[in-house]
Scaffold this active site. Structure first.
Site, PDB file in Angstrom:
ATOM      1  CB  CYS A 139      -0.935  -0.011   1.205  1.00  0.00           C
ATOM      2  SG  CYS A 139      -1.997   1.449   1.256  1.00  0.00           S
ATOM      3  CB  CYS A 142      -0.813   2.678   3.936  1.00  0.00           C
ATOM      4  SG  CYS A 142      -2.227   1.946   3.118  1.00  0.00           S
ATOM      5  CG  ASP A 143       3.030   1.366   4.372  1.00  0.00           C
ATOM      6  OD1 ASP A 143       2.512   1.782   5.422  1.00  0.00           O
ATOM      7  OD2 ASP A 143       2.865   0.217   3.931  1.00  0.00           O
TER       8      ASP A 143
END
Ligand code: FAD
Ligand code: NDP
Length: 315
Positions: A139, A142-143
């Site tokens: 992701c 997300c990261d």
């Protein structure tokens, strides 16, 4: 007493079904999951930034905000939301029995809207006890903003819309982004392809597969191998992001419903009916063709209307 409708899932399909069922005064109960299949309640859109193709938001809307709004609309019309994951359903009995983390209940109809989860590649170096989450992620949204990826070369694996979107997103932070794709043509939609192709920070590595991830505590490089028999090469990267599609979240059904060869729920064409009467399925868990928020929402509406019709036939 059994609930009339229990909805399992929490993405656009589940919330649209909830809004329709609640407005029809069927008092739906939704199990939204607690990090079910590794994704927060709200589903896949909680892992993305701008959603530009959901009608009604001409300037786009952030994925998590869109899901917060859908949830608020479900609640507004009286949906009871339980933040637990459903681990088991008994479809052999009527009403159906649903077993979640700490709640067990019964339902006359069930709407399955458990969506799908990002796939990973398992090659040397990518395992949970190796470099997974130490430079490797599924992701980017997300990261990708983590300090370890700033001004570093990164790689994205895949040739679909997710790969294009994630690579384009990562160029905000990275010094360069490789898109490693196993073929020499992309699956992504024309507009998403073009954005990535036009981005000077993106370099395509065509017709290559991931063979190995290398590093000590953190990822340092990846080895990719030509799918045309032209050998291997090593790319120095601090981050590796998988964008290779999704797995439908159907394991908890334990073979009680008809699934296709990729474990997607089979529905009767043109309906949301599954192989078990009274159980309906909508969204990505039964759709491997379109897999969009709006198509998931549309099928959620259909599932609620079909469940309502079915319930009317029972009384
Ligand atoms: P999902 O969104 O997959 O949500 C289902 C959720 O249900 C799960 O995530 C989990 O929280 C919950 N759940 C699962 N199992 C259980 C269980 N056993 N018990 C309880 N709860 C459970 N589409 C667009 O239209 N526009 C975009 O811009 C766009 N961008 C995207 C970006 C990314 C990075 C990704 C991955 C997808 C994107 N998509 C986009 C696709 C879109 O997110 C999906 O098509 C849509 O979210 C599918 O909705 P759904 O309701 O089927 O389920
Ligand atoms: P897709 O299934 O569309 O693409 C997966 C990609 O990963 C393909 O290019 C595939 O290669 C590749 N792949 C699969 N398995 C492997 C493997 N083992 N090794 C190497 N490569 C592999 O998934 P996406 O997540 O990209 O998209 C899913 C859905 O979500 C789509 O409908 C998409 O339109 C939608 N979406 C929409 C967005 C938007 O509209 N903004 C953004 C993101 C997703 P191959 O092509 O060779 O099969």
């Amino acid at each position: 007493m059994a609930h009339k409708i229990v909805i399992i899932g929490s993405g656009p399909a589940a919330h649209t079904a909830a809004i329709y069922a609640a407005r029809a005064e069927l008092k739906p109960v939704m199990f939204e999951g607690f990090m079910a299949a590794g994704v927060a309640a709200g589903g896949q859109l909680t892992t993305t930034t701008d959603v530009e193709n959901f009608p009604g938001f001409p300037d786009g809307i952030m994925g998590p905000e869109l899901m917060d709004r859908m949830r608020a609309q479900s609640v507004r019309f009286g949906t009871e939301i339980i933040t637990e994951t459903v681990n088991e359903i008994d479809m052999s009995q009527r009403p159906f029995k649903i077993v979640a983390d700490s709640t067990t209940c019964e339902a006359d109809t069930i709407i399955l809207a458990t969506g799908a989860t990002a796939r990973r590649l398992y090659v040397p170096g990518t395992g949970d006890d190796e470099l997974w989450m130490r430079g490797i992620s599924a992701c980017a949204v997300c990261d990708g903003a983590l300090p370890m990826f700033r001004d570093q070369p990164l790689a994205v694996i895949g040739g679909g819309d997710s790969a294009m979107e994630e690579a384009t997103f990562l160029t905000k932070y990275a010094s360069k982004v490789y898109i490693v794709h196993r073929r020499d043509t992309l699956r992504a939609s024309a507009i998403m392809q073009q954005r990535a192709l036009d981005n000077p920070k993106i370099e395509f590595v065509w017709s290559h597969q991931l063979k190995q991830a290398k590093g000590d505590d953190l990822l340092k490089s990846i080895v990719v191998e030509s799918t045309k028999g032209e050998g291997e090469k090593e790319l120095e990267v601090a981050g590796l992001f998988f964008a290779i599609g999704h797995k439908p979240n159907t394991d908890f059904l334990n073979g009680q419903l008809k699934l296709d060869e990729d474990k997607y729920i089979v529905t009767t064409p043109g309906t949301t009916e599954t192989s078990v009467e009274g159980v309906f399925a909508c969204g990505d868990v039964q759709d491997k063709k379109y897999r969009q928020a709006i198509t998931a929402a549309g099928s959620g509406c259909a599932a609620a209307l079909e469940a309502e019709h079915y319930l009317a036939g029972l009384s």
